[in-house]
Design a protein around this motif. Structure first.
Motif, short mmCIF file in Angstrom:
data_model
loop_
_atom_site.label_atom_id
_atom_site.label_comp_id
_atom_site.label_asym_id
_atom_site.label_seq_id
_atom_site.Cartn_x
_atom_site.Cartn_y
_atom_site.Cartn_z
N ALA A 207 0.84 -1.20 0.00
CA ALA A 207 0.00 0.00 0.00
C ALA A 207 0.88 1.26 0.00
O ALA A 207 0.57 2.26 -0.67
CB ALA A 207 -0.91 -0.02 1.23
N PHE A 208 1.98 1.18 0.73
CA PHE A 208 2.91 2.31 0.81
C PHE A 208 3.54 2.59 -0.57
O PHE A 208 3.61 3.75 -1.01
CB PHE A 208 3.99 1.98 1.85
N ILE A 209 3.95 1.54 -1.26
CA ILE A 209 4.55 1.71 -2.60
C ILE A 209 3.51 2.31 -3.56
O ILE A 209 3.81 3.23 -4.32
CB ILE A 209 5.09 0.36 -3.15
N ALA A 211 1.06 4.24 -2.82
CA ALA A 211 0.86 5.65 -2.47
C ALA A 211 2.04 6.49 -2.97
O ALA A 211 1.84 7.61 -3.47
CB ALA A 211 0.71 5.79 -0.95
N LEU A 212 3.24 5.97 -2.84
CA LEU A 212 4.43 6.70 -3.32
C LEU A 212 4.34 6.95 -4.82
O LEU A 212 4.62 8.05 -5.30
CB LEU A 212 5.70 5.85 -3.10
N LEU A 213 3.93 5.91 -5.55
CA LEU A 213 3.89 6.02 -7.01
C LEU A 213 2.80 7.00 -7.45
O LEU A 213 2.96 7.71 -8.44
CB LEU A 213 3.65 4.64 -7.65
N ALA A 214 1.71 7.04 -6.68
CA ALA A 214 0.58 7.89 -7.08
C ALA A 214 0.73 9.35 -6.61
O ALA A 214 0.03 10.23 -7.08
CB ALA A 214 -0.71 7.30 -6.50
N ALA A 215 1.64 9.60 -5.67
CA ALA A 215 1.70 10.93 -5.01
C ALA A 215 2.06 12.04 -5.99
O ALA A 215 2.78 11.82 -6.96
CB ALA A 215 2.72 10.89 -3.88
N ASP A 216 1.59 13.26 -5.67
CA ASP A 216 1.94 14.46 -6.45
C ASP A 216 3.41 14.80 -6.20
O ASP A 216 3.84 14.86 -5.05
CB ASP A 216 1.13 15.65 -5.93
N LYS A 217 4.14 15.09 -7.27
CA LYS A 217 5.57 15.44 -7.11
C LYS A 217 5.81 16.84 -7.68
O LYS A 217 5.08 17.29 -8.55
CB LYS A 217 6.47 14.46 -7.89
N GLU A 298 0.65 12.78 4.07
CA GLU A 298 -0.29 11.67 3.90
C GLU A 298 0.44 10.34 3.77
O GLU A 298 0.11 9.37 4.44
CB GLU A 298 -1.07 11.89 2.59
N VAL A 299 1.45 10.30 2.92
CA VAL A 299 2.16 9.04 2.65
C VAL A 299 2.96 8.60 3.89
O VAL A 299 2.92 7.43 4.28
CB VAL A 299 3.08 9.18 1.42
N PHE A 300 3.65 9.53 4.53
CA PHE A 300 4.50 9.13 5.66
C PHE A 300 3.68 8.71 6.89
O PHE A 300 4.15 7.92 7.71
CB PHE A 300 5.51 10.23 6.02
N ARG A 301 2.45 9.22 6.99
CA ARG A 301 1.63 8.80 8.13
C ARG A 301 1.06 7.40 7.92
O ARG A 301 0.41 6.85 8.80
CB ARG A 301 0.53 9.83 8.40
#
Ligand SMILES: Cc1cc2nc3c(=O)[nH]c(=O)nc-3n(C[C@H](O)[C@H](O)[C@H](O)COP(=O)(O)OP(=O)(O)OC[C@H]3O[C@@H](n4cnc5c(N)ncnc54)[C@H](O)[C@@H]3O)c2cc1C
Length: 447
Positions: A207-209, A211-217, A298-301
């Motif tokens: 789930a973490f991966i 979220a990382l891939l989908a996150a805004d950069k 969001e991702v780190f939490r």
């Protein structure tokens, strides 16, 4: 010996340093390369140009560390804060300014002083003789950067900050996390428990991966990336290279046993390392990132143990020239190997307009006092100024040194005040009350 103070760079730090020293009666020359030599971020030839946002952040001097720094700089008659107040525009609790009139006023005020002159030139070599402050900022010119590198050591000057997020220790859930160094390595108990570990099972990792891939950069500026990909890939780029990459890199689960669930083998482990001597801040190891700030929290939490984490600063990767201050500078911002040269501003490893101007304020006062033959006492550690200068010149770990904003995690703890989230309001008010009193005393000691 020549009693003139030379300042290289007329940005936030250089302007404040010049103002403070000139007001103490010292002759000052500001050597500023703009507009003759440009940077990719500055747009004008003005002193104290704000290169990006027009905000000096929170102006709350009771509950916010940067607001407290504003207060301390105003109490010291700082030119950056008093001019910001003149050109303030509405921005809720933040101190935002009308950027052009702000920079024009700073420029005119400094140029009007009889003992300040501005020399429009690039300085290409680290000076050997005379009294100098280097305040050339994150975009220090290449030639001077090279000269600083030659005079220090290859690894004592960085051209990028690859900032891993920093978490307040008291916001980490220790019923899930635990302290242990990989394979219990270390001579002392302190070394064997130097890291804080947050375990993930397979489901949590996947789930973490995602979220990382989908996150805004955020995107890099043009010309900004050269050379950075060598040593410090953003975690999301690592994740893009393969779903298992992080599990074999910064999140590898080997050499660790979770005391809360000794029979269960973690699928991945996020490690955090102490970021200051006080042990109030921890950085997430290897987690430099270009994710946008909202996405990062969001991702780190999602990391077990960090569900309620408060961040002292979020991660980033930027073009940024800064020296390894904990190794190179003393508490008066002097180069240990060349005490006639001081550093100030972002190049010392503080981050932000306000923090940079603050280090300029101190460097200007220290340098002027030395030229005039006075002694200035150490800046009290209880103040925002003192916490910040102590962090960059001593409190921070030199091996992992990365630029830092002012924050309450850098402050000396208060006796008899409750920790954790609940006690936060009282604690912050305690910090700011104590700081104001100590800062006034420090200023009075010089008048
Ligand atoms: C792209 C970018 C965006 C940023 N956005 C923000 C933001 O939104 N908010 C924030 O708080 N901080 C931001 N920062 C950080 C910001 O640069 C600092 O907070 C602040 O400007 C640093 O102050 P300073 O005095 O150390 O450096 P600066 O304000 O950059 O001043 C340094 C000065 O030195 C001059 N100089 C450099 N080399 C030489 C030389 N060899 N000889 C003579 N002069 C020289 C430069 O022209 C410049 O005027 C940003 C930085 C960058 C690079």
């Amino acid at each position: 010996m020549d009693k003139t103070l030379h300042i290289i760079g007329g940005g936030m730090a250089g302007s404040e340093a010049a103002w403070q020293a000139a007001n103490m009666g010292v002759d000052v020359v500001i050597h500023e390369m703009r507009p003759k030599v440009e940077t990719f971020a500055h747009q004008t030839g003005n002193l104290a140009e704000m290169v990006c946002s027009n905000s000096f952040r929170s102006d709350d001097d009771e509950q916010n560390a940067v607001g407290l720094l504003h207060w301390e700089m105003r109490a010291a008659n700082g030119i950056i804060m008093t001019t910001a107040d003149k050109h303030r525009i509405p921005a809720g609790g933040a101190l935002a300014v009308d950027r052009d009139p702000f920079a024009e006023t700073v420029t005119q005020t400094l140029r009007a002083l009889p003992n300040v002159s501005v020399s429009e030139e690039e300085i290409t070599d680290l000076p050997t003789e005379g009294n100098w402050i280097i305040a050339t900022g994150p975009l220090t010119s290449t030639a001077l950067g090279k000269s600083i590198q030659d005079a220090t050591a290859q690894d004592h000057l960085a051209f990028f900050d690859a900032i891993a997020p920093i978490v307040y220790a008291d916001s980490i859930d220790m019923s899930q996390a635990w302290m242990q160094s990989r394979y219990d390595k270390g001579e002392t108990e302190e070394e064997r428990t130097a890291y804080l570990n947050c375990p993930m099972n397979k489901e949590q990792y996947e789930a973490f991966i995602d979220a990382l891939l989908a996150a805004d950069k955020t995107e890099f500026h043009e010309g900004e990336t050269a050379g950075y990909f060598d040593g410090c890939l953003p975690i999301e780029v690592m994740a893009e290279r393969g779903r298992e990459t992080l599990r074999h890199g910064p999140m590898k689960p080997v050499g660790l046993t979770n005391p809360h669930k000794p029979e269960e083998k973690a699928y991945a482990v996020v490690q955090l390392r102490r970021d200051n001597a006080l042990g109030t801040l921890f950085n997430i190891v290897g987690f430099q990132t270009k994710m946008k700030y909202g996405a990062q929290t969001e991702v780190f939490r999602m990391i077990p143990g960090l569900e309620n984490a408060s961040f002292a600063r979020l991660g980033g990767i930027h073009r940024n020239t800064f020296i390894n201050s904990p190794t190179l500078l003393d508490s008066r911002l002097r180069m240990k190997s060349r005490p006639n040269v001081r550093f100030a501003g972002q190049i010392t490893g503080v981050e932000g307009y306000v923090e940079s101007a603050a280090m300029g304020l101190l460097a200007g006062r220290f340098a002027a006092a030395e030229i005039l033959g006075h002694d200035i006492p150490e800046v009290p550690l209880e103040t925002a100024m003192g916490s910040l200068v102590n962090h960059i010149t001593g409190g921070a770990d030199a091996k992992t040194f990365q630029p830092m904003n002012v924050n309450f995690g850098l402050f000396q703890p208060l006796e008899d005040v409750r920790g954790g989230r609940k006690g936060r309001k009282v604690r912050y008010k305690g910090y700011t009350d104590r700081a104001k009193e100590m800062w006034q005393q420090w200023l009075t000691s010089q008048s």
